[in-house]
Design a protein around this motif. Structure first.
Motif, PDB file in Angstrom:
ATOM      1  N   TRP A   1      24.258 -25.337  21.078  1.00  0.00           N
ATOM      2  CA  TRP A   1      25.398 -24.937  20.249  1.00  0.00           C
ATOM      3  C   TRP A   1      26.132 -26.152  19.707  1.00  0.00           C
ATOM      4  O   TRP A   1      26.606 -26.171  18.571  1.00  0.00           O
ATOM      5  N   GLN A   2      26.214 -27.211  20.546  1.00  0.00           N
ATOM      6  CA  GLN A   2      26.927 -28.416  20.114  1.00  0.00           C
ATOM      7  C   GLN A   2      26.134 -29.215  19.087  1.00  0.00           C
ATOM      8  O   GLN A   2      26.710 -29.808  18.180  1.00  0.00           O
TER       9      GLN A   2
ATOM     10  N   PRO B   1      25.367 -20.194  16.081  1.00  0.00           N
ATOM     11  CA  PRO B   1      26.369 -19.658  17.011  1.00  0.00           C
ATOM     12  C   PRO B   1      25.897 -19.756  18.450  1.00  0.00           C
ATOM     13  O   PRO B   1      24.706 -19.901  18.733  1.00  0.00           O
TER      14      PRO B   1
ATOM     15  N   VAL C   1      34.820 -16.530  23.657  1.00  0.00           N
ATOM     16  CA  VAL C   1      34.862 -17.789  22.905  1.00  0.00           C
ATOM     17  C   VAL C   1      33.836 -17.770  21.783  1.00  0.00           C
ATOM     18  O   VAL C   1      34.101 -18.209  20.655  1.00  0.00           O
ATOM     19  N   SER C   2      32.638 -17.260  22.090  1.00  0.00           N
ATOM     20  CA  SER C   2      31.591 -17.203  21.072  1.00  0.00           C
ATOM     21  C   SER C   2      32.008 -16.318  19.903  1.00  0.00           C
ATOM     22  O   SER C   2      31.803 -16.685  18.730  1.00  0.00           O
TER      23      SER C   2
ATOM     24  N   ARG D   1      35.153 -15.566  19.029  1.00  0.00           N
ATOM     25  CA  ARG D   1      36.237 -16.231  18.272  1.00  0.00           C
ATOM     26  C   ARG D   1      35.687 -17.364  17.421  1.00  0.00           C
ATOM     27  O   ARG D   1      36.169 -17.605  16.308  1.00  0.00           O
ATOM     28  N   GLU D   2      34.687 -18.062  17.949  1.00  0.00           N
ATOM     29  CA  GLU D   2      34.125 -19.182  17.198  1.00  0.00           C
ATOM     30  C   GLU D   2      33.441 -18.699  15.924  1.00  0.00           C
ATOM     31  O   GLU D   2      33.549 -19.320  14.861  1.00  0.00           O
ATOM     32  N   GLN D   3      32.750 -17.573  16.037  1.00  0.00           N
ATOM     33  CA  GLN D   3      32.099 -17.027  14.852  1.00  0.00           C
ATOM     34  C   GLN D   3      33.129 -16.578  13.814  1.00  0.00           C
ATOM     35  O   GLN D   3      32.968 -16.829  12.615  1.00  0.00           O
TER      36      GLN D   3
ATOM     37  N   GLN E   1      36.135 -17.776  13.565  1.00  0.00           N
ATOM     38  CA  GLN E   1      36.807 -18.977  13.071  1.00  0.00           C
ATOM     39  C   GLN E   1      35.965 -19.663  12.003  1.00  0.00           C
ATOM     40  O   GLN E   1      36.495 -20.164  11.006  1.00  0.00           O
ATOM     41  N   ARG E   2      34.665 -19.697  12.237  1.00  0.00           N
ATOM     42  CA  ARG E   2      33.790 -20.310  11.235  1.00  0.00           C
ATOM     43  C   ARG E   2      33.871 -19.563   9.902  1.00  0.00           C
ATOM     44  O   ARG E   2      33.964 -20.166   8.827  1.00  0.00           O
TER      45      ARG E   2
ATOM     46  N   GLU F   1      37.213 -20.371   8.310  1.00  0.00           N
ATOM     47  CA  GLU F   1      37.280 -21.726   7.760  1.00  0.00           C
ATOM     48  C   GLU F   1      36.488 -21.826   6.460  1.00  0.00           C
ATOM     49  O   GLU F   1      36.913 -22.510   5.513  1.00  0.00           O
TER      50      GLU F   1
END
Length: 436
Positions: free
Chosen positions: A174-175, A180, A202-203, A205-207, A209-210, A213
């Motif tokens: 992922w990093q 995702p 978290v996964s 929210r990260e999706q 957030q992407r 953005e």
């Protein structure tokens, strides 16, 4: 060695060490009990033997004494018995004493007349042999339990570590990629299930957030960051406000309640700073610093006066709202000196870190202050030479950062016109808050 093997080894070692300690203590206890029992049995035999030997011993009949000793069944623990007369001479004996054995004695009396003494050698070796037998059994059982514990702990730890290894691979991918976060299968262990659930959030929210953005990136205007200011010292007045018992408040209040309470007092401090040209900043621990004279030419007396006025205004606002549900206590100190503002670049702003002995001394001075009182240093008072109408009380002697004792003073009263002004300000701010 991996963590699973280390956990198994530690579990086995702990069980082994515990078993060895318990077995050793049991060995000592059993050996002591067996020795006490052998010694008690031998003492009882001697007591019975004295009854049989007393008449012959009074007559000094050696033949009768030897016959009685030879016919007496003394058991394997009593290896030798000697009969002594009142002159401590051996007149009869049975068996042979060996080195390292316990010697016990029993006086021989008849009709309250001392006839002599019986002395015997007691062999305590059987007690040690029996105790060592149980010690060996305990150590064998300990080894088996240690092996079982090591295998069980290894299996449990490996089950948890298998998920963590898979999770480490997922996080690395992922990093290093734009994909995702892909989590491994849900583990069976309760604590890992909680971690998995939180990482899943978290996964998600990260999706989101992407996606956000990417959508908002079209409307963002990228402006280059402003250059950092040059390091330099500022001569200013400092008002240090220390919040008392913040840890107790954190334990008593929820996060929302604590935030609401601190925001209330932050508004009071901000109003005091705004009225008297102060700059509010956070310091280490539970302290808040209000600086006067930073960013403008310092005149000494004006900044020192503003420091006192702001402190009295804050205390007045605080006392006016003392009937709040959660009262908070403060200790205040005022000081004068040079402060170094070190700029620290953040992503979208530049913050300044307070450096210098002046800040540390103000913090130390506040720790010697009292609740709802202002303690001022001699350096600050030296800036107020033209203001003799301010009344001070003698404060405690406080050791500075170099161990030298320095005078400090409690603020007693300000001039009447300044007190009246501050009272009007308190009423005005309070009225504005109530209307809002």
């Amino acid at each position: 060695m991996n963590i699973s093997q280390i956990c198994g080894l530690l579990a086995g070692c702990l069980v082994m060490v515990s078993g060895v300690i318990i077995s050793t203590l049991g060995f000592s206890h059993l050996q002591q009990q067996a020795e006490n029992r052998i010694q008690l049995d031998a003492q009882r035999q001697l007591q019975r033997l004295t009854i049989a030997l007393a008449p012959s011993l009074l007559k000094q009949d050696r033949i009768s004494l030897n016959l009685t000793l030879s016919e007496w069944s003394k058991g394997p623990e009593l290896t030798a018995i000697q009969v002594l007369n009142t002159s401590q001479q051996v007149i009869a004996e049975s068996g042979q004493a060996r080195a390292g054995m316990l010697e016990i004695s029993q006086p021989v009396t008849q009709d309250n007349v001392a006839a002599g003494l019986l002395r015997a050698s007691v062999d305590l070796a059987p007690a040690g042999q029996a105790a060592r037998h149980y010690l060996a059994l305990g150590l064998i059982a300990t080894g088996l339990l240690a092996l079982i514990a090591a295998l069980a702990m290894y299996q449990l730890a490996d089950r948890a570590m298998r998920y963590l290894r898979q999770l480490s691979v997922s996080l690395t991918n992922w990093q290093n990629t734009d994909k995702p976060l892909q989590l491994p299968p849900v583990p069976r262990i309760g604590e890992l299930k909680t971690i998995h659930s939180e990482l899943n959030k978290v996964s998600q929210r990260e999706q989101h957030q992407r996606a956000m953005e990417e959508a908002l990136g079209r409307f963002v205007y990228n402006q280059p960051k402003q250059p950092l200011p040059v390091l330099h010292y500022h001569e200013c007045a400092l008002l240090f406000i220390e919040i008392q018992d913040l840890e107790i408040l954190q334990a008593r209040l929820s996060a929302d309640e604590l935030s609401e309470v601190l925001n209330h007092y932050h508004k009071l401090l901000s109003q005091a700073a705004k009225l008297y040209n102060g700059k509010l900043d956070r310091y280490m621990g539970d302290g808040i610093v209000m600086m006067f004279g930073v960013g403008q030419p310092a005149s000494g007396g004006r900044e020192a006066l503003h420091c006192l006025y702001a402190a009295q205004l804050f205390l007045g606002l605080h006392n006016h709202g003392a009937n709040t549900a959660v009262p908070v206590s403060f200790r205040l100190a005022a000081h004068w000196g040079n402060v170094l503002l070190a700029p620290i670049a953040q992503e979208d702003r530049t913050e300044c870190s307070l450096i210098g002995d002046t800040v540390h001394w103000a913090y130390h001075l506040a720790s010697n202050s009292e609740d709802q009182r202002l303690l001022a240093s001699q350096e600050l008072i030296n800036q107020l030479m033209d203001h003799d109408d301010i009344r001070w009380d003698e404060g405690p002697l406080v050791s500075d950062l170099h161990g030298r004792e320095q005078n400090s003073y409690w603020l007693n009263t300000l001039p009447e016109k300044n007190r009246s002004l501050i009272q009007r300000q308190i009423k005005h701010i309070t009225a504005m808050a109530e209307n809002a």
